[in-house]
Design a protein around this motif. Structure first.
Motif, short mmCIF file in Angstrom:
data_model
loop_
_atom_site.label_atom_id
_atom_site.label_comp_id
_atom_site.label_asym_id
_atom_site.label_seq_id
_atom_site.Cartn_x
_atom_site.Cartn_y
_atom_site.Cartn_z
N VAL A 211 -60.31 27.48 -19.57
CA VAL A 211 -61.77 27.45 -19.69
C VAL A 211 -62.21 26.00 -19.64
CG1 VAL A 211 -63.74 27.94 -21.17
CG2 VAL A 211 -61.90 29.62 -20.93
N TYR B 60 -65.22 22.85 -17.96
CA TYR B 60 -66.65 22.58 -17.77
C TYR B 60 -66.96 22.57 -16.28
CZ TYR B 60 -65.29 17.62 -17.26
OH TYR B 60 -64.73 16.45 -16.88
N SER C 73 -62.49 29.44 -15.66
CA SER C 73 -63.87 29.77 -15.99
C SER C 73 -64.63 28.47 -16.17
CB SER C 73 -63.91 30.59 -17.28
OG SER C 73 -65.24 30.69 -17.73
N HIS C 74 -65.78 28.35 -15.52
CA HIS C 74 -66.54 27.09 -15.58
C HIS C 74 -67.97 27.33 -16.03
CE1 HIS C 74 -63.38 24.75 -13.58
NE2 HIS C 74 -63.12 25.89 -12.96
N GLY C 75 -68.52 26.31 -16.71
CA GLY C 75 -69.90 26.37 -17.15
C GLY C 75 -70.19 25.09 -17.90
N SER D 72 -70.21 22.48 -20.69
CA SER D 72 -69.12 22.28 -21.64
C SER D 72 -69.44 22.90 -23.00
CB SER D 72 -68.86 20.78 -21.79
OG SER D 72 -67.71 20.56 -22.56
N GLN E 203 -69.46 26.69 -22.82
CA GLN E 203 -68.10 27.22 -22.70
C GLN E 203 -67.40 27.19 -24.06
OE1 GLN E 203 -68.11 28.90 -19.92
NE2 GLN E 203 -66.40 27.99 -18.84
#
Lengths: 393, 367, 305
Positions: free
Chosen positions: A88, A90, A121-123, A125, A128
């Motif tokens: 997981v 950023y 999985s990115h989003g 920071s 996440q």
């Protein structure tokens, strides 16, 4: 009787069908129109088709097909033979880890003779980190800043508080810094941080509440003014207020901000990760953008860590540990450099020296007393950022 | 007995729809449940069918208590007010539905449906859908569907309510004939007293959840037990009199009531045909002016005003009217040939008052 | 005489028209504005989706769709729809039946509850599930102890989808069922049919068009939902990404081809939208035609009598 043939149901019925015909079992399947004579017996089974006439039957078929598809295609990761770990991360590391995962799968195959898959999985920071706290079972996290991993330790006890000491260089296998990206020819004449506070300059930066990158951006600008004014906090706050007055949109993540600037064409200057700026120039650029290196910036150390609780549960501790350690290897460092992150390993750094110009860098510990302190002073609710942002509207 | 109700009551929440009703229907009888809307007659019919559960009391069909038997197993045929035909099925399938459910053999179903189509004059319509039928045809399909599996009892809710007045007359006669042919016990609900009188062997009259009277059409017409029945079945003159010295009086009218003490108030009722008139002012005891004449086909209705202002209605034939040479505005003499003492709605009378009084004394008799 | 009456009538007619109708330029301005808006905000973006998707050719288009993570997103989307739509059909039928045919305490509350997902922001809908089933949520500890994963896994995504698509089937069925009333069902009962037979042979056929309509809308939303699903998905590529999430991820990718790939997946969603519109129009046409046929048949008989 006959003249009523105008009614369609009637007109379309072939004449011989109207007379009660002897039952033909095959006919039952083909005959989609309701037909009194042929549906006389076998009533319960028959009437399914009789009320759900042709179109509905097709819909039923579609559902069946979908279900068949479903049965044949349940998520693959459930198979026990194939180990899988989840990274997981950023937003801007998407491509870095796509490359690195391929390399690591190969490396691990050679080393442990085991085929693994790595999920990403990115989003933003911060977002996440929140998801991992809420139960997104990451085996490793690779975030934008140490605070987001600290939270995993303090709020959910997913890993020990001393996680940062478990790997070299504060658990940051690569570094980056914050630079400025402007449009071709630098029409607004941006040279350094103080140009961002000028009226009439439109600045793109994401929301520090959700984005780690945005926090780095904020602290870089803050640190610049702090250095210039010999530590005058009030001046630094006023400086930031002037910059945020120029921000038309606050995206939730660094990648969203880049998209806003690069693809949607909004803003005169993007405050960005150096790696984002470099890849924007390399990928989309065609000379459309220029990177401006400010006189001074912050040393960003994106940290990585194994999430002990989940790795233990999945039985993937060894893989997860090796996955992060391999980032420090020559191969890992080379991939990081290729994706525009500043490598730690001297040999790789020298090879890519041309791409990463030297500039004065300050660290977060030096100016802000570490992430915990920076977070509470600046970014928690009621902190300096809230004050500045509300003041700047 | 085909159907029997014993002390059946129905409450919807706090509202009593049917109060302790008792009656029975003989095998093969054609019976009407008559009353104004909200009288409870439809509720009674639905309880017999099993679509409603009685709050109290027992219902028997052919001697068997059916309170706990579901509507599916009661073997009744029910025709809904708006027919409730299955819109997605054609006539054939509508009629065959119950038979298919009861798992009849295909050939038997076909034979039975064909028979019913013929019986009800629906031949050639078996492929039509309900929306392609006229009101009368729809009703016949509904009846055919109800009759298909040979029910022991046929129940119809306002069977003629949804058709035009013109066709209604035809359908009434047709129902009588059908009933004669099939000889199935039939119970139907109506709010139209004329319809009930014309079609049924016996009538049950309801008002506000109470059974007011049960009897043959002639019986309820001629011997209504109370004011409600009297008014509901046909037209009736109703007067309230006060008894003094053995005579009930209202304005100039006097009705002997020798057994009643002074001060008693009684309701007197008499049919318009019981009011006789003559242009010969000496013939009858009372005087009146003919205010208006209404033509009702072969019968005429006269509106008569007595000197005191009291208005009575009379009914005579066209021939009699011509014979007497009556005209509006004419002075007449009149007498009330027969009358009854009426109980109030929901009540009944002491036995000594339950007779029709014939021929109150004329002037001539007085002298 | 006749002439003056005629012209009088004509004058009055034009006068009355002027009284009730707007001048021509207003009419045409409104039509132009309406069409221009539809064109600009609906048609152009739609065409653009397909244009962008096919920018790099059909081969690239197919490759973008069959790329493992996108393919997995397509499959997951179908799975989620295949689970949530039937469940909502069952629920919708039950709720519509209860509301249309019975009187009970709390009926008004049930009707309001059915509409709740329309009123709540999808993000909030998603967060509700995180608050309930997330590790810090009410059932989080218990679920974690028993190693049951709901949030950031398919079950949570299905739940969120069911939540947001909750109203579609019921909303379509309630008015249809109310209009049909319960007499046909009672008739079936008096003819000996069981409850199930009655439902299957009488109730279902009479609401089938409303049901189909509801299913189509429900399915479109189930496949297209972004907000609520995004919150509970965890966005694991190849595992918990649905098509809309995949589109966003691809679009955010800094790779040059990312946008085109994003539009390739988006084009499938656009196709779904077109398909939905098509079926919707067809169902509407069909119901209207049935109605008109009934009217015409009625008129036919009136004239025959």
């Amino acid at each position: 009787m006959k003249q009523i043939g105008v009614i369609e149901n009637w007109a379309t019925q072939p004449a011989e069908r109207r007379a009660p015909a002897p039952r033909d079992p095959a006919n039952n399947c083909v005959d989609l129109e309701p037909d009194a004579a042929s549906s006389m017996n076998g009533f319960p089974e028959r009437s399914v088709g009789e009320m759900f006439a042709a179109p509905n039957k097709a819909a039923g078929l579609l559902i069946l097909l979908t279900l068949a598809c479903l049965a044949g295609g349940l998520p693959r990761n459930s198979s026990a033979a194939e180990r899988s770990i989840l990274n997981v991360s950023y937003d801007p590391t998407r491509e870095l880890y796509q490359d690195y995962n391929v390399a690591f799968v190969n490396y691990w195959k050679g080393k442990a003779d085991q085929l693994i898959t790595i999920k990403q999985s990115h989003g933003g920071s911060g977002k996440q980190a929140r998801a991992v706290i809420d139960g997104l079972e990451a085996d490793v996290v690779t975030f934008a800043l140490a605070y987001d991993i600290d939270v995993l330790a303090t709020r959910a006890r997913l890993l020990p508080a001393n996680w940062q000491t478990r790997l070299p260089n504060n658990s940051s296998p690569y570094t980056s810094t914050i630079v400025l990206l402007v449009r071709k020819g630098n029409p607004k004449g941006i040279k350094d941080w103080d140009d961002l506070a000028r009226p009439g300059v439109s600045v793109i930066t994401p929301n520090p509440k959700t984005s780690g990158g945005a926090r780095w951006n904020y602290l870089a600008a803050y640190g610049y003014e702090l250095k210039r004014s010999n530590g005058d906090e009030a001046k630094a706050r006023a400086f930031l207020k002037a910059i945020f007055k120029n921000v038309p949109v606050l995206d939730t993540g660094a990648r969203g901000a880049t998209t806003t600037f690069v693809q949607r064409g909004i803003g005169d200057v993007l405050i960005a990760w150096e790696n984002e700026a470099l890849s924007s120039v390399a990928e989309d650029g065609k000379g459309k953008f220029e990177i401006i290196i400010p006189s001074i910036s912050i040393l960003a150390e994106p940290p990585v860590a194994v999430v002990d609780k989940f790795a233990k549960r999945h039985g993937t501790e060894a893989i997860a540990k090796a996955y992060l350690e391999h980032l420090y290897s020559e191969e890992g460092q080379e991939i990081a450099a290729r994706n525009h992150y500043r490598p730690r390993l001297e040999s790789v750094a020298q090879k890519h020296a041309a791409e990463f110009p030297q500039l004065k860098l300050f660290t977060i510990d030096e100016l802000f007393g570490g992430w915990q302190k920076a977070q509470t002073t600046h970014f928690d609710d009621g902190g300096t950022f809230d004050e500045i942002y509300q003041g700047s509207r | 007995m085909s159907i029997e109700l014993k002390n059946v009551s129905k409450k919807f929440g706090e509202v009593a729809a049917v109060n302790s009703v008792n009656f029975s229907v003989k095998e093969g009888e054609l019976m009407a449940l008559l009353g104004p809307s909200g009288g409870g007659k439809t509720t009674v019919l639905r309880m017999i069918a099993g679509l409603e559960v009685p709050t109290e009391g027992d219902i028997f069909i052919r001697g068997k208590r059916v309170n706990d038997i579901s509507v599916r197993k009661r073997n009744i045929g029910f025709v809904f007010q708006n027919y409730a035909l299955f819109k997605n099925m054609n006539v054939f399938k509508n009629i065959a539905f119950g038979l298919k459910i009861k798992k009849w053999k295909r050939a038997d179903i076909e034979a039975r449906v064909t028979e019913l189509l013929k019986l009800l004059g629906l031949d050639g319509l078996e492929r039509r859908y309900p929306h392609q039928l006229s009101g009368g045809q729809r009703q016949r399909v509904a009846i055919a569907r109800a009759l298909a599996s040979k029910p022991g009892v046929l129940l119809l809710d306002e069977p003629f309510g949804a058709v035009d007045a013109k066709i209604r007359q035809e359908l009434r006669e047709w129902l009588v004939h059908l009933h004669k042919d099939l000889n199935v016990t039939t119970l139907f609900v109506t709010h139209d007293q004329e319809e009930a009188m014309e079609v049924s062997d016996r009538i049950v009259i309801f008002s506000k959840g109470n059974l007011e009277q049960i009897g043959a059409p002639r019986e309820v017409y001629e011997q209504p037990v109370n004011e409600f029945v009297a008014r509901f079945i046909g037209v009736m003159n109703v007067l309230e009199v006060e008894v003094r010295k053995g005579v009930g009086r209202v304005n100039e009218l006097e009705f002997p009531a020798p057994t009643q003490p002074d001060g008693t108030r009684l309701r007197i009722g008499f049919r318009p045909y019981a009011v006789q008139v003559s242009p010969d002012l000496a013939l009858y005891r009372y005087r009146a002016v003919l205010r208006r004449t209404y033509f009702l086909g072969i019968m005429l209705r006269l509106e008569l005003e007595l000197p005191s202002g009291l208005t009575l209605r009379s009914r005579i034939t066209k021939e009699e009217y011509a014979l007497l040479g009556l005209r509006d505005g004419m002075n007449l003499s009149l007498q009330i040939r027969t009358y009854r003492v009426l109980a109030r709605e929901g009540g009944s009378l002491p036995p000594e008052l339950q007779t029709a009084y014939e021929h109150p004394p004329t002037i001539a008799e007085h002298i | 005489m006749a002439g003056t009456i005629q012209s009088n009538l004509k004058a009055r007619r034009t006068a009355s028209r002027r009284g009730t109708e707007e001048p021509a330029f207003v009419k045409w301005t409104l039509i132009t504005i309406g069409l221009a808006f539809a064109l600009l905000f609906l048609l152009v973006p739609l065409v653009n989706v397909f244009y962008q998707a096919l920018e790099k050719g059909v081969r690239f288009y197919l490759a973008a769709l069959t790329e493992p993570d996108s393919w997995s997103a397509i499959r997951l989307t179908l799975i989620i729809a295949a689970i949530s739509v039937p469940l909502n059909v069952v629920f919708g039928l039950a709720a519509a039946w209860a509301i249309a045919k019975f009187e009970f305490r709390g009926k008004a509350i049930l009707i309001t509850l059915i509409d709740l997902p329309f009123a709540v922001s999808p993000v909030v809908s998603g967060l509700v599930f995180v608050l309930l089933f997330g590790m810090q949520g009410y059932f989080g500890q218990w679920l974690d102890d028993h190693n049951i994963k709901i949030i950031f896994a398919v079950p949570g995504m299905v739940m969120a989808t069911i939540f947001v698509t909750f109203p579609f089937v019921a909303r379509e069925l309630i008015p249809v069922m109310q209009a049909t009333g319960s007499e046909q069902e009672q008739a079936a009962l008096t003819l000996g049919a069981s409850g199930w037979q009655t439902f299957w042979h009488v109730t279902l056929p009479s609401v089938k068009w409303g049901l189909l309509y509801g299913v189509i809308l429900c399915n479109a939303r189930a496949m297209g939902e972004f907000g609520a699903v995004s919150v509970v998905s965890g966005k694991i590529a190849g595992q918990t990404q649905t098509m809309p999430l995949r589109v966003e991820e691809l679009y955010n990718s800094s790779k040059l081809s990312g946008g085109t790939a994003a539009f390739a997946v988006a084009s499938l969603l656009a196709l779904l939208a077109l398909f939905t519109l098509g079926v919707k129009t067809w169902v509407e046409w069909k119901t209207r035609r049935n109605y008109e046929l009934a009217q015409r048949a009625e008129a036919n008989f009136q004239s025959q009598i």
